[in-house]
Scaffold this motif. Structure first.
Motif, PDB file in Angstrom:
ATOM      1  N   ASP A 116       0.535   0.566  10.178  1.00  0.00           N
ATOM      2  CA  ASP A 116       1.895   0.253  10.603  1.00  0.00           C
ATOM      3  C   ASP A 116       2.882   0.463   9.460  1.00  0.00           C
ATOM      4  O   ASP A 116       2.550   0.262   8.285  1.00  0.00           O
ATOM      5  CB  ASP A 116       1.961  -1.198  11.082  1.00  0.00           C
ATOM      6  CG  ASP A 116       3.334  -1.570  11.603  1.00  0.00           C
ATOM      7  OD1 ASP A 116       3.662  -1.170  12.736  1.00  0.00           O
ATOM      8  OD2 ASP A 116       4.085  -2.251  10.870  1.00  0.00           O
ATOM      9  N   LEU A 117       4.105   0.836   9.808  1.00  0.00           N
ATOM     10  CA  LEU A 117       5.112   1.162   8.799  1.00  0.00           C
ATOM     11  C   LEU A 117       5.420  -0.005   7.865  1.00  0.00           C
ATOM     12  O   LEU A 117       5.758   0.194   6.691  1.00  0.00           O
ATOM     13  CB  LEU A 117       6.387   1.683   9.466  1.00  0.00           C
ATOM     14  CG  LEU A 117       7.166   0.771  10.420  1.00  0.00           C
ATOM     15  CD1 LEU A 117       8.171  -0.101   9.683  1.00  0.00           C
ATOM     16  CD2 LEU A 117       7.893   1.616  11.469  1.00  0.00           C
ATOM     17  N   SER A 118       5.333  -1.235   8.354  1.00  0.00           N
ATOM     18  CA  SER A 118       5.606  -2.389   7.493  1.00  0.00           C
ATOM     19  C   SER A 118       4.538  -2.530   6.411  1.00  0.00           C
ATOM     20  O   SER A 118       4.838  -2.889   5.264  1.00  0.00           O
ATOM     21  CB  SER A 118       5.691  -3.670   8.324  1.00  0.00           C
ATOM     22  OG  SER A 118       4.471  -3.927   8.991  1.00  0.00           O
ATOM     23  N   ILE A 119       3.286  -2.234   6.764  1.00  0.00           N
ATOM     24  CA  ILE A 119       2.194  -2.297   5.787  1.00  0.00           C
ATOM     25  C   ILE A 119       2.318  -1.158   4.785  1.00  0.00           C
ATOM     26  O   ILE A 119       2.087  -1.337   3.581  1.00  0.00           O
ATOM     27  CB  ILE A 119       0.831  -2.253   6.500  1.00  0.00           C
ATOM     28  CG1 ILE A 119       0.674  -3.474   7.410  1.00  0.00           C
ATOM     29  CG2 ILE A 119      -0.310  -2.185   5.495  1.00  0.00           C
ATOM     30  CD1 ILE A 119      -0.588  -3.477   8.236  1.00  0.00           C
ATOM     31  N   VAL A 120       2.690   0.020   5.268  1.00  0.00           N
ATOM     32  CA  VAL A 120       2.899   1.165   4.376  1.00  0.00           C
ATOM     33  C   VAL A 120       3.972   0.831   3.341  1.00  0.00           C
ATOM     34  O   VAL A 120       3.805   1.070   2.141  1.00  0.00           O
ATOM     35  CB  VAL A 120       3.315   2.418   5.175  1.00  0.00           C
ATOM     36  CG1 VAL A 120       3.676   3.562   4.230  1.00  0.00           C
ATOM     37  CG2 VAL A 120       2.197   2.851   6.113  1.00  0.00           C
ATOM     38  N   SER A 121       5.069   0.254   3.797  1.00  0.00           N
ATOM     39  CA  SER A 121       6.197  -0.052   2.908  1.00  0.00           C
ATOM     40  C   SER A 121       5.841  -1.135   1.894  1.00  0.00           C
ATOM     41  O   SER A 121       6.165  -1.021   0.705  1.00  0.00           O
ATOM     42  CB  SER A 121       7.403  -0.488   3.739  1.00  0.00           C
ATOM     43  OG  SER A 121       7.778   0.522   4.655  1.00  0.00           O
ATOM     44  N   SER A 122       5.177  -2.190   2.346  1.00  0.00           N
ATOM     45  CA  SER A 122       4.816  -3.276   1.432  1.00  0.00           C
ATOM     46  C   SER A 122       3.759  -2.822   0.427  1.00  0.00           C
ATOM     47  O   SER A 122       3.778  -3.234  -0.741  1.00  0.00           O
ATOM     48  CB  SER A 122       4.317  -4.492   2.214  1.00  0.00           C
ATOM     49  OG  SER A 122       3.178  -4.178   2.992  1.00  0.00           O
ATOM     50  N   SER A 123       2.846  -1.951   0.869  1.00  0.00           N
ATOM     51  CA  SER A 123       1.835  -1.411  -0.039  1.00  0.00           C
ATOM     52  C   SER A 123       2.489  -0.555  -1.123  1.00  0.00           C
ATOM     53  O   SER A 123       2.115  -0.625  -2.300  1.00  0.00           O
ATOM     54  CB  SER A 123       0.815  -0.581   0.742  1.00  0.00           C
ATOM     55  OG  SER A 123      -0.091   0.067  -0.130  1.00  0.00           O
ATOM     56  N   LEU A 124       3.474   0.245  -0.724  1.00  0.00           N
ATOM     57  CA  LEU A 124       4.198   1.063  -1.700  1.00  0.00           C
ATOM     58  C   LEU A 124       4.917   0.178  -2.710  1.00  0.00           C
ATOM     59  O   LEU A 124       4.873   0.435  -3.920  1.00  0.00           O
ATOM     60  CB  LEU A 124       5.207   1.965  -0.985  1.00  0.00           C
ATOM     61  CG  LEU A 124       6.142   2.766  -1.901  1.00  0.00           C
ATOM     62  CD1 LEU A 124       5.353   3.764  -2.739  1.00  0.00           C
ATOM     63  CD2 LEU A 124       7.220   3.482  -1.088  1.00  0.00           C
ATOM     64  N   GLN A 125       5.570  -0.869  -2.230  1.00  0.00           N
ATOM     65  CA  GLN A 125       6.309  -1.757  -3.128  1.00  0.00           C
ATOM     66  C   GLN A 125       5.379  -2.412  -4.147  1.00  0.00           C
ATOM     67  O   GLN A 125       5.699  -2.499  -5.335  1.00  0.00           O
ATOM     68  CB  GLN A 125       7.046  -2.827  -2.322  1.00  0.00           C
ATOM     69  CG  GLN A 125       7.870  -3.776  -3.178  1.00  0.00           C
ATOM     70  CD  GLN A 125       8.876  -4.576  -2.372  1.00  0.00           C
ATOM     71  OE1 GLN A 125       9.978  -4.116  -2.115  1.00  0.00           O
ATOM     72  NE2 GLN A 125       8.499  -5.770  -1.963  1.00  0.00           N
ATOM     73  N   LYS A 126       4.225  -2.864  -3.693  1.00  0.00           N
ATOM     74  CA  LYS A 126       3.258  -3.481  -4.605  1.00  0.00           C
ATOM     75  C   LYS A 126       2.745  -2.464  -5.621  1.00  0.00           C
ATOM     76  O   LYS A 126       2.641  -2.759  -6.823  1.00  0.00           O
ATOM     77  CB  LYS A 126       2.088  -4.070  -3.823  1.00  0.00           C
ATOM     78  CG  LYS A 126       1.064  -4.794  -4.699  1.00  0.00           C
ATOM     79  CD  LYS A 126      -0.068  -5.368  -3.884  1.00  0.00           C
ATOM     80  CE  LYS A 126      -0.999  -6.208  -4.749  1.00  0.00           C
ATOM     81  NZ  LYS A 126      -1.536  -5.472  -5.922  1.00  0.00           N
ATOM     82  N   PHE A 127       2.442  -1.262  -5.153  1.00  0.00           N
ATOM     83  CA  PHE A 127       1.883  -0.239  -6.032  1.00  0.00           C
ATOM     84  C   PHE A 127       2.853   0.138  -7.149  1.00  0.00           C
ATOM     85  O   PHE A 127       2.481   0.166  -8.329  1.00  0.00           O
ATOM     86  CB  PHE A 127       1.508   1.005  -5.222  1.00  0.00           C
ATOM     87  CG  PHE A 127       1.083   2.174  -6.065  1.00  0.00           C
ATOM     88  CD1 PHE A 127      -0.134   2.161  -6.732  1.00  0.00           C
ATOM     89  CD2 PHE A 127       1.904   3.289  -6.198  1.00  0.00           C
ATOM     90  CE1 PHE A 127      -0.529   3.240  -7.526  1.00  0.00           C
ATOM     91  CE2 PHE A 127       1.516   4.368  -6.978  1.00  0.00           C
ATOM     92  CZ  PHE A 127       0.298   4.345  -7.647  1.00  0.00           C
ATOM     93  N   ILE A 128       4.102   0.431  -6.791  1.00  0.00           N
ATOM     94  CA  ILE A 128       5.045   0.886  -7.819  1.00  0.00           C
ATOM     95  C   ILE A 128       5.392  -0.240  -8.795  1.00  0.00           C
ATOM     96  O   ILE A 128       5.602   0.009  -9.988  1.00  0.00           O
ATOM     97  CB  ILE A 128       6.322   1.495  -7.199  1.00  0.00           C
ATOM     98  CG1 ILE A 128       7.050   0.496  -6.316  1.00  0.00           C
ATOM     99  CG2 ILE A 128       5.987   2.752  -6.425  1.00  0.00           C
ATOM    100  CD1 ILE A 128       8.335   1.053  -5.709  1.00  0.00           C
ATOM    101  N   ASN A 129       5.420  -1.473  -8.319  1.00  0.00           N
ATOM    102  CA  ASN A 129       5.694  -2.586  -9.232  1.00  0.00           C
ATOM    103  C   ASN A 129       4.514  -2.859 -10.155  1.00  0.00           C
ATOM    104  O   ASN A 129       4.700  -3.187 -11.331  1.00  0.00           O
ATOM    105  CB  ASN A 129       6.073  -3.839  -8.444  1.00  0.00           C
ATOM    106  CG  ASN A 129       7.533  -3.837  -8.024  1.00  0.00           C
ATOM    107  OD1 ASN A 129       8.431  -3.837  -8.854  1.00  0.00           O
ATOM    108  ND2 ASN A 129       7.774  -3.804  -6.721  1.00  0.00           N
TER     109      ASN A 129
END
Length: 250
Positions: A116-129
């Protein structure tokens, strides 16, 4: 989900600067079957708006093609493999001259199944931080068209998870919900467009591009020349084509 293999953080590092502006990363997901001009222009418009009005600093943006499982079930005979959709997105970014801050995020396509797009977005945020480890966390803002925002109930899951949603106008869509939401929620950003321009906009879509190409009509005004040239090298049929890779990319 995200890793060095799927996500290029070098564009973020190259755009870091010493100031007090909040650092933002944009992400746009979708079938991108194929990518078209509005996909890129929506990201460019959003970047300009957030920087000019809110004084955010947009470090970079990612275009994330959706998993093959979802796109195949949705489009069947018109499905294009994720590998090919990634390649076309890369070509579109380069032709549009936006490669200094835009990149293709492959994590969603390379996942074991649809995410789901919400999981994709939150995963990206965690990864880049986790990768950049800045003193102030980077916020991811999801960019979508007005049609998706209306259809998905205002994307509440993204607004309530320390992220944000930037909505871009799409012809024929009602603006009532988003205009009310912007007043109530500071995590929603509605990229403005003048009323006199709204009525002149063409509703560009991947569906229209596929239909136009099948009718042997010109669609350079809908997508990029490099994307059209690439599409002509592959048959649009399920499970019957492999991605054509340029020799220089092998």
């Amino acid at each position: 989900m995200h890793s060095d293999e799927t996500t290029n953080v070098n564009i973020l590092l190259s755009n870091l600067r010493a100031n007090n502006d909040e650092n933002i990363v944009l992400i746009k997901t979708g079938a991108l079957n194929p990518v078209h001009r509005s996909h890129i222009s929506n990201l460019v418009q959003t970047k300009q708006y957030l920087e000019d009005v809110y004084h955010f600093h947009v470090l970079g943006g990612y275009i994330s093609p959706t998993h093959d499982e979802y796109v195949y079930l949705k489009l069947r005979d018109d499905w294009i493999t994720g590998e090919c959709r990634i390649a076309m997105c890369e070509k579109a970014i380069e032709e549009a001259g936006q490669q200094s801050w835009l990149s293709v995020d492959k994590a969603e396509c390379m996942a074991k199944e649809f995410v789901d797009l919400s999981i994709v977005s939150s995963s990206l945020q965690k990864f880049i931080n986790d990768k950049l480890k800045l003193s102030t966390p980077i916020r991811v803002i999801y960019v979508c068209g007005l049609d998706l925002f209306n259809r998905c109930g205002g994307l509440r899951s993204l607004r309530y998870s320390k992220m944000g949603v930037a909505v871009v106008y799409r012809p024929g869509e009602q603006e009532t919900i988003v205009k009310q939401a912007v007043i109530k929620d500071s995590n929603i950003f509605y990229v403005p467009i003048k009323d006199e321009i709204k009525w002149t906009l063409e509703d560009v879509s991947s569906t229209l591009i596929r239909k136009t190409l099948k009718n042997n009509q010109s669609c350079e005004h809908l997508t990029y020349t490099s994307v059209i040239d690439y599409l002509r090298t592959i048959p649009i049929r399920p499970l019957k084509h492999k991605c054509i890779v340029d020799e220089k990319d092998e």
